[in-house]
Design a protein around this motif. Structure first.
Motif, PDB file in Angstrom:
ATOM      1  N   GLU A 174       0.623  -1.197  -0.193  1.00 53.22           N
ATOM      2  CA  GLU A 174      -0.121   0.212   0.118  1.00 53.22           C
ATOM      3  C   GLU A 174       1.159   1.281  -0.069  1.00 53.22           C
ATOM      4  O   GLU A 174       1.877   1.372   0.636  1.00 53.22           O
ATOM      5  N   ILE A 175       0.532   2.166  -0.863  1.00 53.30           N
ATOM      6  CA  ILE A 175       1.101   3.462  -0.978  1.00 53.30           C
ATOM      7  C   ILE A 175       0.067   4.697  -0.784  1.00 53.30           C
ATOM      8  O   ILE A 175      -1.045   4.507  -1.162  1.00 53.30           O
ATOM      9  N   ARG A 176       0.373   5.563   0.499  1.00 49.60           N
ATOM     10  CA  ARG A 176      -0.606   6.618   0.529  1.00 49.60           C
ATOM     11  C   ARG A 176      -0.173   8.047  -0.063  1.00 49.60           C
ATOM     12  O   ARG A 176       0.897   8.343   0.504  1.00 49.60           O
ATOM     13  N   LEU A 177      -1.032   8.302  -0.877  1.00 46.01           N
ATOM     14  CA  LEU A 177      -0.470   9.490  -1.841  1.00 46.01           C
ATOM     15  C   LEU A 177      -0.761  10.814  -0.909  1.00 46.01           C
ATOM     16  O   LEU A 177      -1.558  10.801  -0.086  1.00 46.01           O
ATOM     17  N   LEU A 199      -4.320   4.508 -15.205  1.00 43.71           N
ATOM     18  CA  LEU A 199      -4.620   3.936 -14.032  1.00 43.71           C
ATOM     19  C   LEU A 199      -5.608   2.665 -13.925  1.00 43.71           C
ATOM     20  O   LEU A 199      -5.318   1.569 -13.320  1.00 43.71           O
ATOM     21  N   GLY A 200      -6.523   2.839 -14.994  1.00 41.26           N
ATOM     22  CA  GLY A 200      -7.706   1.791 -14.964  1.00 41.26           C
ATOM     23  C   GLY A 200      -7.067   0.709 -15.869  1.00 41.26           C
ATOM     24  O   GLY A 200      -7.358  -0.329 -15.403  1.00 41.26           O
ATOM     25  N   ARG A 201      -6.432   0.995 -16.724  1.00 36.73           N
ATOM     26  CA  ARG A 201      -5.653  -0.213 -17.584  1.00 36.73           C
ATOM     27  C   ARG A 201      -4.597  -0.928 -16.623  1.00 36.73           C
ATOM     28  O   ARG A 201      -4.457  -2.103 -16.801  1.00 36.73           O
ATOM     29  N   MET A 202      -3.834  -0.183 -15.796  1.00 34.68           N
ATOM     30  CA  MET A 202      -2.911  -0.937 -14.881  1.00 34.68           C
ATOM     31  C   MET A 202      -3.679  -1.649 -13.896  1.00 34.68           C
ATOM     32  O   MET A 202      -3.007  -2.796 -13.597  1.00 34.68           O
ATOM     33  N   GLN A 203      -4.883  -1.471 -13.577  1.00 30.85           N
ATOM     34  CA  GLN A 203      -5.702  -2.081 -12.718  1.00 30.85           C
ATOM     35  C   GLN A 203      -6.156  -3.417 -13.299  1.00 30.85           C
ATOM     36  O   GLN A 203      -6.098  -4.550 -12.519  1.00 30.85           O
ATOM     37  N   LYS A 204      -6.877  -3.126 -14.582  1.00 31.04           N
ATOM     38  CA  LYS A 204      -7.008  -4.666 -15.239  1.00 31.04           C
ATOM     39  C   LYS A 204      -6.107  -5.162 -15.366  1.00 31.04           C
ATOM     40  O   LYS A 204      -6.434  -6.474 -15.511  1.00 31.04           O
ATOM     41  N   GLU A 205      -4.840  -4.888 -15.685  1.00 30.71           N
ATOM     42  CA  GLU A 205      -3.757  -5.932 -15.950  1.00 30.71           C
ATOM     43  C   GLU A 205      -3.024  -6.320 -14.826  1.00 30.71           C
ATOM     44  O   GLU A 205      -1.972  -7.055 -14.643  1.00 30.71           O
ATOM     45  N   GLY A 206      -3.635  -6.163 -13.432  1.00 31.47           N
ATOM     46  CA  GLY A 206      -3.274  -6.717 -12.110  1.00 31.47           C
ATOM     47  C   GLY A 206      -1.909  -5.878 -11.634  1.00 31.47           C
ATOM     48  O   GLY A 206      -1.238  -6.742 -10.990  1.00 31.47           O
ATOM     49  N   ILE A 207      -1.556  -5.012 -12.099  1.00 33.44           N
ATOM     50  CA  ILE A 207      -0.475  -4.245 -11.443  1.00 33.44           C
ATOM     51  C   ILE A 207      -0.553  -3.346 -10.070  1.00 33.44           C
ATOM     52  O   ILE A 207       0.228  -3.500  -9.392  1.00 33.44           O
ATOM     53  N   LEU A 208      -1.789  -2.909 -10.108  1.00 30.75           N
ATOM     54  CA  LEU A 208      -2.118  -2.147  -8.689  1.00 30.75           C
ATOM     55  C   LEU A 208      -3.781  -2.091  -8.889  1.00 30.75           C
ATOM     56  O   LEU A 208      -4.441  -2.251  -9.750  1.00 30.75           O
ATOM     57  N   VAL A 214      -5.161   6.351  -2.093  1.00 28.27           N
ATOM     58  CA  VAL A 214      -4.498   4.969  -1.616  1.00 28.27           C
ATOM     59  C   VAL A 214      -4.300   4.215  -2.737  1.00 28.27           C
ATOM     60  O   VAL A 214      -5.243   3.720  -3.670  1.00 28.27           O
ATOM     61  N   ILE A 215      -2.973   3.753  -3.050  1.00 29.13           N
ATOM     62  CA  ILE A 215      -2.790   2.825  -4.207  1.00 29.13           C
ATOM     63  C   ILE A 215      -2.025   1.637  -3.474  1.00 29.13           C
ATOM     64  O   ILE A 215      -1.177   1.769  -2.693  1.00 29.13           O
ATOM     65  N   GLN A 216      -2.643   0.363  -4.150  1.00 30.96           N
ATOM     66  CA  GLN A 216      -1.776  -0.725  -3.665  1.00 30.96           C
ATOM     67  C   GLN A 216      -1.068  -1.466  -4.816  1.00 30.96           C
ATOM     68  O   GLN A 216      -1.986  -1.681  -5.990  1.00 30.96           O
ATOM     69  N   ILE A 217      -0.046  -1.760  -4.706  1.00 27.38           N
ATOM     70  CA  ILE A 217       0.794  -2.532  -5.659  1.00 27.38           C
ATOM     71  C   ILE A 217       0.591  -3.853  -5.535  1.00 27.38           C
ATOM     72  O   ILE A 217       0.985  -4.478  -4.517  1.00 27.38           O
TER      73      ILE A 217
END
Length: 225
Positions: A174-177, A199-208, A214-217
């Motif tokens: 977890e990263i708190r911005l 960010l939506g594409r990265m979420q679909k690809e399972g990156i984050l 709050v972002i979770q890697i």
């Protein structure tokens, strides 16, 4: 004075100085606390920053205008952060940045003349503050270096990666911005909708995954590859 001393404890400019000596330092540097209402512009582009300050409470925003007239966020300063020190020490007459209050803020203004001009004022902690000031300016240089690294990336995904590398990552990824989506887009110098799509594409690809600030890697290799 309790709230002032509490903020000074969090300010690296006063590291190594006993709290019972804070008043001596304030007297030496002619400390003056001012209340700054929300949306007040403390420094305009082209103006001269005469005194540096320390944020006692609230949040200040450092920004500049792009060539097409958009206001871009460079940094946000919360309690204990110093601002204006580089402009004052360089004796610059024209500020390249704007500083405004995002909410009602209290600022401790200081006078650096006793440090820069080596005035005799009997303060034994003057050299300690000077050493801390050099470290503070060094951290500022590192911040600008990261900013240049971000802008050097042609791909938006790489800009996001370099930006996130500047934050501590919890054991669960977890990263708190410190910024909302709009300010993050300004900081990365990209369109907000483009940032949201990426960010939506990265979420679909399972990156984050992301929610609010709050972002979770999910892919641990993303930040190290």
């Amino acid at each position: 004075m309790g709230s002032i001393f509490a903020a000074m404890r969090r300010c690296q400019l006063f590291d190594g100085i006993p709290e019972e000596k804070y008043q001596n330092v304030l007297n030496c540097l002619h400390g003056e606390v001012r209340a700054i209402p929300k949306d007040t512009i403390l420094l305009r582009i082209g103006d001269c920053q005469k005194r540096p300050g320390v944020v006692m409470s609230g949040t200040l925003r450092i920004s500049l205008y792009s060539e097409d007239g958009n206001l871009l966020t460079i940094d946000r300063l919360s309690r204990g952060r110093v601002f204006g020190e580089t402009l004052v020490c360089s004796m610059s007459q024209d500020s390249p940045i704007q500083i405004d209050a995002l909410n009602d803020t209290e600022v401790l203004y200081l006078d650096f003349d006793p440090l820069l001009l080596q005035q005799e004022n009997g303060c034994p902690y003057r050299m300690r503050v000077t050493a801390n000031l050099l470290q503070e300016m060094g951290r500022g240089a590192l911040f600008l270096n990261q900013k240049m690294r971000i802008l050097a990336q042609n791909r938006l995904r790489n800009r996001i990666k370099v930006y996130l590398q500047g934050f501590p990552v919890a054991s669960n990824g977890e990263i708190r911005l410190e910024m909302g989506r709009g300010e993050m887009a300004d900081y990365l110098c990209v369109d907000r909708s483009a940032l949201s799509r990426e960010l939506g594409r990265m979420q679909k690809e399972g990156i984050l995954t992301y929610q609010g600030q709050v972002i979770q890697i999910l892919d641990s290799k993303f930040l190290t590859a």
